[in-house]
Design an enzyme around this catalytic site. Structure first.
Site, short mmCIF file in Angstrom:
data_model
loop_
_atom_site.label_atom_id
_atom_site.label_comp_id
_atom_site.label_asym_id
_atom_site.label_seq_id
_atom_site.Cartn_x
_atom_site.Cartn_y
_atom_site.Cartn_z
N LEU A 233 0.82 -1.22 0.00
CA LEU A 233 0.00 0.00 0.00
C LEU A 233 0.86 1.28 0.00
CD1 LEU A 233 -2.97 0.94 0.14
CD2 LEU A 233 -2.67 1.13 2.62
N ASP A 234 0.59 2.16 -0.97
CA ASP A 234 1.21 3.48 -1.02
C ASP A 234 2.73 3.40 -1.08
OD1 ASP A 234 -1.31 4.63 -0.90
OD2 ASP A 234 -1.30 4.68 1.28
N ALA A 235 3.25 2.33 -1.63
CA ALA A 235 4.70 2.15 -1.64
C ALA A 235 5.27 2.01 -3.06
CB ALA A 235 5.08 0.92 -0.81
#
Lengths: 284, 284, 284, 284
Positions: free
Chosen positions: B226-228
């Site tokens: 996530l969000d990486a």
């Protein structure tokens, strides 16, 4: 890593980049960084090629010689130089020290790959700041009456110092038109406004009076027309109604230091190519 | 002017740019824009070449065929396409409309050279905003129980729409890991924080609680973590002590719209090349 | 113009500003600048009042005495001081000089209204830079074994120097928790990342690895938890794929200098009020 | 929370803020937000006080009546109004839709607390964009011959619409001087340059020709002198040598939308006070 830097501009034509990179490849050169720009409006080509010096089969004089016929064929304006040969920068100042101190620190710390053979001022004030760095400081006073002689004296000093570049770090004198012509593309000035707003004197006062909400600074090449030369970099900062003209001065100083140091950096790394009254800047 | 766009990345080696530009020149191609970057740390080469389509002696299929042996020799990952063939973008939204409205306006005005065959949402709220543009809107509700089926249904919709790119315009669902893998490099998300700060839920609340003086938004490729994923663009804005969490939401919306629309623009113009978990962005 | 500065925070209630300004008016004080903020979420009131010292009927001790009952009634935390009494700042450094040189220049030029009774370092490297300004430099080496003793020695030095504020100008040692507590609100640190991203060691390397498109610096009060204290100011700058970790270091230095010097300025002008782990900054 | 907003400017004198806050406190008013600025150069006082309407013992007409003697004594220019009474904004456009679409979205989403009784244009192009929002659109063509009559007609429309504010959202007509005088402080314009640079026609073309490295937009009050009225907000964005005039147009559109929407927001929240040709903006 020592680099050989090719800076070139010429009329645009098909296959230019191919011919340049093939030339480099032919002489064994490993390209470390390539920047290229085609001005579709002006029909002009600009490039900067950074070559691993150790990969080249030729030394610099030989490479220049080998490149000359191609450059000639391309009707190019070009330079080839080695990055280890640092650009020699003469700094001109008046009484304000913020840009000077900033440049000196960036030089001393190695951030700016330059040599500073000389600092010239029309006042004595900043002598200690310069001499404590072990640098040469010469004061050449300028009055309306002595201006011509003063600039002749300074030009002799610049030549003696083998200056590649002059940096006007808030040097508050207008350069003679002849001088600007002779040193075209070799004099960088910092103007304390966001040009073309507030060219000329007292930009902060005028910015205050106009009530702008952002102020700025402009690093540009000096030309005969005041504050009208090719812009290299600009910096701005927000201001508000509570900022007095003195606050603008304070805030502007940081803009000036940032824009000037970046502009000088780009120039001495051969990242700036003049395009009429505009500039191509291959930033890093 | 119709352009043929070559996007390529491969292991770095001497003479790469020369070989590429010579190939183009050999087929009569006039280079309109060349961007090149060598990652000296990762030893990898990235380039984007925009060629005047009309100058090429070959059509696109023939050019691709001619390029294949060279690309193969270079162990390159590459695409060749014509700019007139617009990228097909499916937009996913939930209930917030600011990113969607902005993308629709940029599409309608011609600023974003894309086609939008479909907008998908897990809610009905934004149907009118989409349909009044004459675009297709499909609502696929997602609950923890139906998530797998919902994504299977959506994937079928994406394929049917011949989607080249999915844009998560504040689509508030976490994508299944398998889905991320299958669509690697083809899903752009906007996260409403300056990543890596405040990944995950409620970034504005957390930014407020932390008392940061700048908030931001991040446009990145979605990956299983996530969000990486690789960041394409970020935008920030200053905030002060008097800004409430609601103010951060308001100010952040503009950051989100700017970062997302730029990121999408760079992608659909073939200006983004993924470099591990980083990205090369040849801005325009 | 000499100013008397009242800095105050207290629980919010009706009529607060009226009572404060009436108190000042009662004693003849002419308000030069008033900043006020009510934290509607935390139900707390913050204000800074700058009074023309010459207009006041009372001298500072008498004014303090007169104010005490009111402040007590308001359950306020407050200070009253005269701007001509400059804040005494002790600077701590390690080996990197960019923040130190910048602070010294701003002090020497009068931009920062402070006194610098002492500079402390755990290394000898920056002694010449300090001593050539006519300032006192003391080297207190710190090793894991001697840390406790070193900080006891430093604390004695700070007290002897009558330090009002400690500025960690890239001082690369983690402060003992006890020390942070004792000096709460009196230690300003510059962290070379955009917090809360990349707290701790090697932020530029980690920013590079994450591929962020903006890097930054954070000026904050030091607390026992590393890089987690109230933020005073932050600065960011755009970076691109071609910037190496060394470029980030270079670009970040300017962010650090800007954020630190602004944060120190705000503090020594009594413009910062701590609000839990957040800060109220009445900028100028 | 419904607020009563007092906006006031008057000659500076001792005890002003005390008198104002005491007046509010006397009538039970709880201050939610206080902004105050003393122009030490112009010797003028500016303030905005946001009062919890429900805490006031008087209704608005009574409060106005009670305030009148004090205001008169202070020689003040002032307004008192309730935030729930939304400002009525008439938008003027020509053919470009980006500013209009942005304002409409901010209105519809509730971000801008305004009513839009009317949109006027000198062309028919944007009628659908307006009418699909359920808003009234009137086309008033303007030619050099009909200009006077057209503006008379428009002024009648504005009055009929009970307009508090006119917003020129890229309305490409120069307003008659008489009109500017009559509507002084009630007409907000967006100019597509960073004023005072490039006032007048074709700013992006001229910015390109000058080779600036930042372009911008300026939100200001219209006055009889073209692009010379008090500035409310400005926005800038970096540009580079590779940006064509068309790119500047594209990038500038975002600057225009940001500066205009912020300027309108500040105005309709009574956060802007005109100070000669400058403006006081109490940002939120």
């Amino acid at each position: 890593m020592p680099q050989t830097l090719l800076k070139i501009s010429c009329p645009d034509r098909v296959g230019l980049l191919s011919r340049l990179t093939s030339f480099i490849a032919y002489h064994g050169g490993n390209l470390l960084e390539v920047n290229q720009f085609t001005d579709a409006i002006g029909k002009w080509f600009f490039a900067r090629l950074a070559i691993d010096s150790q990969s080249l089969a030729l030394d610099l004089p030989a490479l220049k010689k080998a490149f000359t016929p191609l450059a000639s064929d391309l009707e190019a304006r070009w330079t080839l130089r080695e990055s280890k040969q640092k650009v020699r920068v003469v700094i001109l100042v008046s009484k304000l020290d913020h840009c000077l101190v900033d440049l000196l620190w960036r030089w001393r710390s190695g951030e700016l790959p330059i040599e500073i053979p000389l600092v010239v001022s029309n006042h004595e004030d900043l002598r200690p700041v310069v001499e404590r760095e072990g640098l040469k400081f010469v004061c050449v006073p300028v009055t309306p009456e002595t201006k011509e002689a003063a600039f002749a004296q300074m030009e002799a000093l610049f030549c003696e110092a083998e200056a590649d570049l002059l940096v006007l770090a808030r040097y508050m004198q207008i350069l003679p038109a002849e001088f600007c012509k002779a040193w075209h593309g070799k004099v960088i000035n910092i103007h304390h406004s966001f040009l073309p707003s507030f060219a000329g004197a007292n930009p902060y006062k005028r910015a205050y009076a106009r009530g702008v909400k952002l102020i700025g600074a402009t690093c540009h090449y000096a030309t005969a027309e005041l504050d009208a030369g090719p812009i290299i970099d600009q910096e701005v900062i927000r201001v508000e109604h509570f900022h007095t003209p003195d606050d603008l001065l304070r805030l502007g100083r940081d803009c000036e230091r940032m824009a000037l140091s970046r502009g000088v950096r780009y120039h001495v790394e051969d990242r700036v190519l003049i395009n009429g009254n505009r500039s191509v800047v291959f930033r890093d």
